[in-house]
Write a protein that holds these residues in place. Structure first.
Motif, short mmCIF file in Angstrom:
data_model
loop_
_atom_site.label_atom_id
_atom_site.label_comp_id
_atom_site.label_asym_id
_atom_site.label_seq_id
_atom_site.Cartn_x
_atom_site.Cartn_y
_atom_site.Cartn_z
N HIS A 13 0.86 -1.19 0.00
CA HIS A 13 0.00 0.00 0.00
C HIS A 13 0.89 1.23 0.00
CE1 HIS A 13 -3.25 2.71 0.94
NE2 HIS A 13 -2.79 3.00 2.15
N SER A 14 0.92 1.94 -1.12
CA SER A 14 1.77 3.13 -1.26
C SER A 14 0.93 4.37 -1.01
CB SER A 14 2.37 3.19 -2.67
OG SER A 14 2.86 1.93 -3.07
N HIS A 15 1.28 5.12 0.03
CA HIS A 15 0.47 6.30 0.35
C HIS A 15 1.26 7.32 1.16
CE1 HIS A 15 -2.57 9.05 1.68
NE2 HIS A 15 -2.29 8.77 2.93
N LEU A 16 1.11 8.57 0.76
CA LEU A 16 1.49 9.73 1.57
C LEU A 16 0.44 10.80 1.34
CD1 LEU A 16 5.35 10.02 0.94
CD2 LEU A 16 4.23 9.22 3.01
N PRO A 17 0.18 11.63 2.34
CA PRO A 17 -0.78 12.72 2.13
C PRO A 17 -0.21 13.76 1.17
CG PRO A 17 0.31 12.99 4.23
CD PRO A 17 0.75 11.66 3.70
N TRP A 18 -1.03 14.71 0.78
CA TRP A 18 -0.59 15.80 -0.10
C TRP A 18 0.40 16.67 0.68
CZ3 TRP A 18 -0.33 17.14 -4.96
CH2 TRP A 18 -0.18 18.48 -5.33
N LEU A 19 1.65 16.68 0.21
CA LEU A 19 2.73 17.40 0.90
C LEU A 19 3.30 18.54 0.07
CD1 LEU A 19 4.54 14.17 2.13
CD2 LEU A 19 3.18 15.73 3.56
N LEU A 58 3.47 -10.82 -9.59
CA LEU A 58 4.36 -10.84 -8.43
C LEU A 58 3.69 -10.37 -7.16
CD1 LEU A 58 7.59 -9.48 -10.11
CD2 LEU A 58 7.36 -11.70 -8.99
N LEU A 59 2.92 -9.29 -7.25
CA LEU A 59 2.29 -8.74 -6.07
C LEU A 59 1.18 -7.79 -6.48
CD1 LEU A 59 3.50 -5.60 -5.82
CD2 LEU A 59 5.49 -6.82 -4.94
N THR A 60 0.42 -7.38 -5.49
CA THR A 60 -0.65 -6.41 -5.69
C THR A 60 -0.18 -5.08 -5.12
OG1 THR A 60 -2.30 -8.17 -5.51
CG2 THR A 60 -3.07 -5.90 -5.24
N LEU A 61 -0.20 -4.06 -5.95
CA LEU A 61 0.40 -2.77 -5.58
C LEU A 61 -0.68 -1.69 -5.54
CD1 LEU A 61 2.97 -1.11 -5.05
CD2 LEU A 61 3.15 -0.77 -7.53
N GLY A 62 -0.92 -1.16 -4.36
CA GLY A 62 -1.81 -0.02 -4.23
C GLY A 62 -1.03 1.28 -4.29
N VAL A 63 -1.51 2.22 -5.08
CA VAL A 63 -0.94 3.57 -5.14
C VAL A 63 -2.11 4.52 -4.99
CG1 VAL A 63 0.40 5.23 -6.46
CG2 VAL A 63 0.87 2.78 -6.71
N THR A 64 -2.18 5.23 -3.87
CA THR A 64 -3.34 6.09 -3.65
C THR A 64 -3.35 7.25 -4.63
OG1 THR A 64 -2.18 7.42 -1.99
CG2 THR A 64 -3.40 5.50 -1.21
N PRO A 65 -4.51 7.72 -5.02
CA PRO A 65 -4.58 8.83 -5.97
C PRO A 65 -3.81 10.07 -5.53
CG PRO A 65 -6.71 7.78 -5.79
CD PRO A 65 -5.85 7.16 -4.73
N VAL A 66 -3.84 10.37 -4.23
CA VAL A 66 -3.16 11.58 -3.77
C VAL A 66 -1.64 11.42 -3.87
CG1 VAL A 66 -3.13 10.93 -1.31
CG2 VAL A 66 -3.14 13.35 -1.96
N LEU A 67 -1.13 10.21 -3.69
CA LEU A 67 0.30 9.99 -3.91
C LEU A 67 0.62 10.02 -5.40
CD1 LEU A 67 3.15 9.27 -3.03
CD2 LEU A 67 2.48 6.85 -3.05
#
Length: 505
Positions: A13-19, A58-67
């Motif tokens: 799960h790839s995520h960071l808030p809007w920075l 290989l894997l399931t990769l989440g990338v949040t829209p904000v990231l």
């Protein structure tokens, strides 16, 4: 590569808030660039190397829209390039004091610069899209700004989910069929929102499945399938008390050389103040040891599932992507070894989609309210420490709905209302409450939540007062700083209201 032991799914799960444009250090843009340099680049490098060997699913990769919005943004791309160059420059200036550390950091910075310029210079979307198109990963989507869905009014929750899925479709050419719900937050009934949005699978934490994570399950009354994290396996890595990253030979995340910002020490021991120098050879040996241990744990878990269930089972291990490289320096190397060793041990490695196709879906379940936070309930995002944040979020959502409901249905887009929707979405990010509850840069989180909340209040005070020109001017100023989600159309909230009214008649 067989799968006689059973099936394993790794979910990141790839995520960071809007920075972007909201401070730099110690919390702000530096957080983004550190995660980008130390996690996203090396993890994708691992995927590319394995793909070159013919590996798929290989894997399931989440990338949040904000990231994703930040990883594609021209401003962030320019700043990231400068940050990487500064990393290399810091290595030069550290050479006399810490020659071995400086040489190691110089090589790492030069490699990251080369990878960024050759692969990432035009943003992350081409990178992730090619991995998905080639069948290397399954990509997950999610709501636009990572809000904690169970606490939102249904119309706002559905608006942000649809906005996030549309954003991912624009970037990657396809609308995701799976999501990582922010914080694995779930309330009964949300599966119907997912079904209406075209979402076919999502994750919950293991306790929401009452520990029965050996298969996926449709959520009662829908065809939407829930997967549960296997915590016994996941915590071999994730546990703060006994997880691999705390091993004595790994690089210590917290021990800095403050003049350079580099981390020249190994963990050494949990209660040892005088840290020993980092030794890459010792760390490499620890990676090999812990990767083999993890594979052994997965195999034993799958064998236990087969014994108890009489058929091959499923193990889902899910983590924040930022753990691998940013928080745990050796994480990408560990990841590569695990993904290499598992098939050799007879484990079928695949994606969540692949697990469904392999038949790991069983009888329907009724899920309780849950999250992956402390207590596996909602206390992190709805506890006493963040009561003021929750009240502020309630006010933001109420004001947003009142504003769009209070105007005649426009023929075209209304830029003030669209900007209001973006600011409301930023205010509703789950990160702010998490950071406050966990006392992790709480001052920054409160400041960010308040700033976006105040902008919502300002616009929603100006509009009903008839001060449209001033509202338009202020909205333009806000949009210049927070220029993401230009497609987020506030009219969707009005259309959703109209549909609900028709359905209620």
């Amino acid at each position: 590569m067989g799968g006689s032991e059973g099936t394993f799914c790794l979910v990141l799960h790839s995520h960071l808030p809007w920075l972007a444009r909201h401070g730099a250090w110690p919390v702000g843009e530096d957080w983004l660039y550190q995660a980008w340099a130390h996690s996203y680049l090396p993890v994708v490098d691992v995927l590319h190397r394995l793909a070159e060997q013919g590996r798929r699913d290989l894997l399931t990769l989440g990338v949040t829209p904000v990231l994703a919005a930040q990883l594609d943004h021209p401003y962030c791309l320019r700043a990231m390039h400068s940050w990487l160059a500064d990393w290399q420059l810091r290595a030069h200036t550290t050479h006399r004091r810490l020659p071995e550390v400086a040489a190691r950091e110089h090589r790492a910075a030069a490699g990251a610069l080369r990878t960024f310029e050759e692969t990432w210079r035009h943003g992350a979307s081409p990178v992730f899209r090619s991995l998905a198109d080639d069948g290397v990963v399954e990509l997950l989507g999610g709501p636009a700004t990572h809000p904690f869905g169970p606490l939102l009014p249904g119309r706002v929750r559905r608006f942000l989910l649809d906005g996030g899925l549309r954003d991912t479709a624009r970037r990657l050419g396809r609308r995701p069929e799976g999501i990582w719900a922010p914080e694995c937050g779930y309330a009964p009934g949300m599966e119907h929102d997912y079904a209406a949005a075209g979402v076919r699978r999502f994750l919950v934490d293991g306790p929401a499945m009452r520990g029965d994570t050996g298969a996926a399950h449709p959520v009662d009354g829908t065809d939407v399938v829930a997967f549960g994290r296997d915590l016994d396996v996941t915590y071999r890595v994730w546990s703060p008390r006994a997880g691999y990253p705390g091993g004595a030979d790994y690089r210590d995340f917290h021990a800095f050389d403050h003049a350079s910002g580099f981390k020249p020490y190994r963990v050494t021991g949990r209660r040892i103040a005088e840290k020993a120098p980092y030794d890459p050879e010792r760390a490499a040996a620890a990676v090999a040891r812990d990767a083999a241990d993890f594979v052994g744990v997965v195999v034993e878990r799958l064998r236990d599932l087969r014994r108890r269930r009489g058929r091959p089972g499923l193990v889902v291990a899910a983590y924040d992507t930022e753990l691998f490289g940013h928080w745990w320096h050796e994480g990408p190397a560990w990841l590569e070894q695990v993904l290499t060793l598992l098939p050799a041990a007879g484990v079928h490695v695949t994606t969540l989609r692949g697990a469904v196709e392999a038949g790991h879906v069983e009888e329907p379940v009724v899920l309780p309210a849950s999250s992956w936070g402390s207590g596996k309930d909602w206390r992190v995002w709805d506890g006493a420490a963040v009561a003021d944040v929750v009240a502020g979020n309630d006010d933001v959502a109420r004001r947003l709905l009142a504003a769009v409901d209070g105007v005649d249905r426009p023929a075209g887009r209304d830029r003030v209302l669209d900007t209001l929707a973006v600011q409301a979405a930023l205010a509703l990010s789950s990160d702010w409450a998490f950071m406050v509850t966990k006392d992790s840069a709480a001052h920054y989180a409160r400041r960010r939540a308040a700033a976006h909340r105040d902008r919502v209040r300002e616009l929603t005070d100006l509009l009903p007062a008839g001060r449209h020109a001033e509202a338009a001017r202020r909205a333009a100023e806000f949009a210049a700083q927070d220029d993401l989600f230009g497609h987020l159309d506030a009219r969707a909230l009005t259309r959703a209201r109209d549909r609900e009214l028709v359905a209620a008649r």
